[in-house]
Enzyme design. Structure first.
Site, PDB file in Angstrom:
ATOM      1  N   VAL A  16      54.288  85.465 -53.613  1.00 47.32           N
ATOM      2  CA  VAL A  16      53.436  85.318 -54.936  1.00 47.32           C
ATOM      3  C   VAL A  16      53.823  86.112 -55.939  1.00 47.32           C
ATOM      4  O   VAL A  16      53.896  85.675 -57.188  1.00 47.32           O
ATOM      5  CB  VAL A  16      51.790  85.646 -54.499  1.00 47.32           C
ATOM      6  CG1 VAL A  16      50.819  85.573 -55.752  1.00 47.32           C
ATOM      7  CG2 VAL A  16      51.398  84.857 -53.342  1.00 47.32           C
ATOM      8  N   LYS A  40      58.196  97.974 -51.996  1.00 44.59           N
ATOM      9  CA  LYS A  40      58.157  99.049 -50.919  1.00 44.59           C
ATOM     10  C   LYS A  40      59.583  99.196 -50.144  1.00 44.59           C
ATOM     11  O   LYS A  40      60.144 100.253 -49.801  1.00 44.59           O
ATOM     12  CB  LYS A  40      57.048  98.743 -49.734  1.00 44.59           C
ATOM     13  CG  LYS A  40      56.423  99.697 -48.922  1.00 44.59           C
ATOM     14  CD  LYS A  40      55.250  99.268 -48.050  1.00 44.59           C
ATOM     15  CE  LYS A  40      55.487  98.148 -47.286  1.00 44.59           C
ATOM     16  NZ  LYS A  40      54.478  97.783 -46.307  1.00 44.59           N
ATOM     17  N   GLU A 122      40.490  85.531 -59.672  1.00 47.26           N
ATOM     18  CA  GLU A 122      40.437  84.228 -59.149  1.00 47.26           C
ATOM     19  C   GLU A 122      41.446  83.742 -57.974  1.00 47.26           C
ATOM     20  O   GLU A 122      40.888  82.776 -57.251  1.00 47.26           O
ATOM     21  CB  GLU A 122      40.728  83.591 -60.516  1.00 47.26           C
ATOM     22  CG  GLU A 122      40.509  82.086 -60.453  1.00 47.26           C
ATOM     23  CD  GLU A 122      39.086  81.607 -60.420  1.00 47.26           C
ATOM     24  OE1 GLU A 122      38.397  81.904 -61.079  1.00 47.26           O
ATOM     25  OE2 GLU A 122      38.673  81.189 -59.070  1.00 47.26           O
ATOM     26  N   GLY A 180      54.599  79.297 -45.234  1.00 43.46           N
ATOM     27  CA  GLY A 180      54.150  80.509 -46.199  1.00 43.46           C
ATOM     28  C   GLY A 180      52.611  80.209 -46.467  1.00 43.46           C
ATOM     29  O   GLY A 180      52.067  80.993 -47.247  1.00 43.46           O
ATOM     30  N   GLU A 183      48.253  83.809 -43.489  1.00 45.29           N
ATOM     31  CA  GLU A 183      48.728  85.245 -43.670  1.00 45.29           C
ATOM     32  C   GLU A 183      49.611  85.951 -42.923  1.00 45.29           C
ATOM     33  O   GLU A 183      50.014  85.465 -41.817  1.00 45.29           O
ATOM     34  CB  GLU A 183      47.229  85.883 -43.316  1.00 45.29           C
ATOM     35  CG  GLU A 183      46.087  85.324 -44.330  1.00 45.29           C
ATOM     36  CD  GLU A 183      46.169  86.232 -45.656  1.00 45.29           C
ATOM     37  OE1 GLU A 183      46.546  87.257 -45.916  1.00 45.29           O
ATOM     38  OE2 GLU A 183      45.955  85.519 -46.556  1.00 45.29           O
ATOM     39  N   ASP A 194      39.672  85.625 -42.822  1.00 43.38           N
ATOM     40  CA  ASP A 194      40.056  85.296 -44.260  1.00 43.38           C
ATOM     41  C   ASP A 194      39.108  84.663 -44.745  1.00 43.38           C
ATOM     42  O   ASP A 194      38.582  84.811 -46.093  1.00 43.38           O
ATOM     43  CB  ASP A 194      41.379  84.794 -44.162  1.00 43.38           C
ATOM     44  CG  ASP A 194      41.896  84.455 -45.884  1.00 43.38           C
ATOM     45  OD1 ASP A 194      42.277  85.208 -46.359  1.00 43.38           O
ATOM     46  OD2 ASP A 194      41.731  83.242 -46.102  1.00 43.38           O
ATOM     47  N   LYS A 198      36.772  85.696 -48.074  1.00 44.38           N
ATOM     48  CA  LYS A 198      36.264  84.833 -49.492  1.00 44.38           C
ATOM     49  C   LYS A 198      35.050  84.605 -49.609  1.00 44.38           C
ATOM     50  O   LYS A 198      34.392  84.477 -50.615  1.00 44.38           O
ATOM     51  CB  LYS A 198      37.205  83.656 -49.355  1.00 44.38           C
ATOM     52  CG  LYS A 198      38.794  84.062 -49.417  1.00 44.38           C
ATOM     53  CD  LYS A 198      39.593  82.588 -48.805  1.00 44.38           C
ATOM     54  CE  LYS A 198      40.992  82.952 -49.163  1.00 44.38           C
ATOM     55  NZ  LYS A 198      41.673  82.073 -48.441  1.00 44.38           N
TER      56      LYS A 198
END
Lengths: 423, 423
Positions: A16, A40, A122, A180, A183, A194, A198
């Site tokens: 992302v 990281k 968003e 992809g 998660e 998940d 949300k």
């Protein structure tokens, strides 16, 4: 309103983050650039100049030249520390981390209020679909009755592959991960967690109800049984993982994430692959449906970008409905739902006394074991048999509704009890 | 941002005006009330106290206690005078009058700029669906490729009744009018002119292209032939009245309203009755679909209400894309489209030389006359045969696209020419 230029401090440079960088390069309208990126892994090869990167989060959080922190890392606990400190340092934040948001929403709302610094997210629900902002702004003046949606792209991809393409669950999951959509920890997707995170965000913006994820029942798709799948097929229905929040009479909100049988005529039956879809029902606008990609680097990055654009205009969530709807409360014991429960043997048979009504039962060595019944939403969440291996719960094609009987009343076994226990 | 209370001067008290009044009474979040209502008919009985009404528009326009003018009258010319004077008097305006907006958009944009006074019109396109504001705000940062939609509820109601329920056109139209979905002048609906007016608004907010409605080709559903309807049915396609605006290479925008064959897998095939649906396609978010009621008092009033709410937060359209996309221009001669043309006899046969390619022709006393071909969008708009009685044009199931050949080149008759002229 005057648009300001913004310089971004970016946490995370995964799919992302890289998508955001690519998208910013090609966006004519937005005067935003990435000033610094915190990552990281010191050993990973990166496509951008090394001086853009740092491994110390304070390099971003303490840099006065960075206006906005965009947080796109995976670890929710680290994300929380970053977002909190950024807000306290007066830096606006854009995040896509629904787990972090769902776990800390009351504190994050209060932090926005006390610091006067905006936090936008968003991208955290339905990726590219403008769900949060529409719920916050557009339905501000309408009386929302319900929000129901397919809000996890990964499980919808898996269910589509199983249902339409006849793929086995494990193959479909592996493919979703490869593409992809899943998660990094697929349990978050397939166990419905998940979607539950949300749903916490949707509840806040649709109804002004701020609740922790653990208050909401979530059943995933990891336990779907062949019997349940066959039942759906026989009935001409699709199994979808549906998150629903509904305003019931007396200020009660019922909300849950459940595998749900969806009729072909229902809008959500047309949500395929990694797409997400949301149906709102309201007093004046009536029924509306939003469909769009719910996963993937570019769709998620496009929602981040939309938040960045909104920041340049001074936009912030006002959580208007928290004030407006102060009388609403989550009351799973005041709601009920019709479910199909399939189970393997006597070791995991559902407790009939948990049900308000048992409509149908079958126990058959050949055909398998199932029970169709009405059960309180709170009762279902508390049921010990729910989490036993070999138990599968699928909601029938109907909305959550107010409980028809007092909770705890003895169940009446209404319809014929097919009891073919054999051998 | 601080919410202000607003007092409304309302023009018109028809179904939408009355819907707005009803809706305001039941809206918890919005601090807005109707201060005065201007109406035309002195003799009509009204449900509210007489002192609330006036017959002189200046009573509203000159009243300093009214903050916002809500214009919900039918007559576009009168509406224009009211809206213009309101803006000049510094009163924010909310209107649902797409005809007035489409005919005066450049001036109304300039008036907003010069007066600094906002004009909002979410209700003017797709009623309750938050289309304008999403195009304006959400796709600000994304590269929109196309917007295609069913944006006239009345014609969609008629087409659904004809197609799904087998009703004759005249019956379906009469029912749409009875239900209040049709414009008072149904020609605006069935000739595609209402959809064209809305397309003008979509073009402004999707692409920053401000154009007059007369620049856009609109073909309605009033000339649909039994042959075209039968063709659609044979192919398993639905005829829908689709408005489309598409960005083609080289900064060209092609836009038109055309009866269009829609495949069952297309999102717009799922838009039934008076519902509206809009599909956006963009670079990052990819394909998105919005579905909701496109007509009716409450859905329209809910959009007006949403604009009123936005005004209390100081919202205004910024027409951002007019600046961003200054290089885009409407160029129908650079676009082409595949169409089915049916015609009755030699008096209204389409001119083959207008077509870039004629793919198929049939002339049959038994089976009827048709031509399937590729034609420039500009050429189609100019074709004299297009408006002859007995001619029906339906777009094949494909998007507008860049012209493959120089305009004016001789058409090549490519595929077999079925020529069964008999008797």
């Amino acid at each position: 309103m005057i648009r300001t230029n913004i310089t971004i401090g970016l946490f995370g440079f995964g799919v992302v983050g890289q998508g955001l960088h690519a998208v910013l390069e090609r966006t004519p309208g937005l005067r935003a650039r990435i000033g610094r990126i915190a990552v990281k892994d010191r050993n990973k090869a990166r496509s951008l100049p090394a001086e853009l990167f740092t491994f110390d989060k304070q390099d971003l959080l303490d840099d006065p030249s960075l206006d906005v922190i965009v947080e796109l890392i995976d670890n929710a606990d680290e994300a929380y520390i970053i977002v909190k400190q950024a807000l306290l340092n007066g830096k606006a934040v854009v995040t896509a981390n629904k787990k972090m948001l769902a776990e800390h929403l009351p504190e994050l709302i209060e932090l926005q209020r006390s610091t006067g610094t905006p936090l936008l997210y968003e991208a955290a629900a339905c990726a590219s679909l403008p769900v949060i902002r529409n719920l916050e702004e557009y339905y501000d003046t309408d009386l929302l009755d319900s929000v129901e949606g397919i809000i996890n792209g990964s499980t919808n991809y898996i269910l589509t592959a199983m249902n339409r393409d006849g793929q086995p669950y494990a193959d479909a999951l592996a493919k979703a991960q490869r593409l992809g959509f899943a998660e990094s920890n697929p349990a978050l997707d397939v166990e419905g967690l998940d979607a539950r995170n949300k749903l916490v965000l949707l509840l806040a913006h649709a109804f002004g109800l701020v609740t922790g994820p653990e208050e909401l029942l979530a059943v995933g798709i990891d336990c779907l049984s062949p019997l349940a799948t066959a039942y759906a097929r026989e009935q001409g229905l699709a199994i979808k993982l549906v998150a629903e929040a509904r305003r019931l009479p007396n200020g009660i909100i019922a909300a849950a994430v459940l595998p749900t049988l969806v009729a072909p005529s229902h809008e959500l039956a047309n949500v395929h692959d990694e797409f997400n879809g949301l149906v709102t029902q309201s007093g004046f606008a009536d029924r509306q449906f939003f469909l769009g990609r719910g996963a993937g680097a570019f769709p998620t990055a496009s929602a981040v970008l939309s938040d960045l654009s909104a920041l340049t205009y001074g936009y912030r969530y006002e959580y208007k409905k928290i004030q407006q709807n102060a009388h609403l409360s989550l009351a799973p014991d005041a709601a009920e739902v019709d479910v199909l429960v399939t189970f393997e043997d006597e070791a995991n048979v559902p407790d009939e006394s948990d049900f308000t009504v048992v409509h149908e039962q079958l126990r058959s060595a050949q055909r398998g074991n199932y029970l169709i019944g009405t059960i309180g939403l709170g009762q279902l969440a508390r049921a010990t048999w729910l989490r036993l291996p070999g138990v599968c719960v699928v909601r029938l094609a109907c909305p959550l509704r107010a409980a028809s009987q007092a909770v705890g009343a003895r169940p009446a076994i209404e319809t014929e009890l097919v009891n073919e226990i054999s051998r």
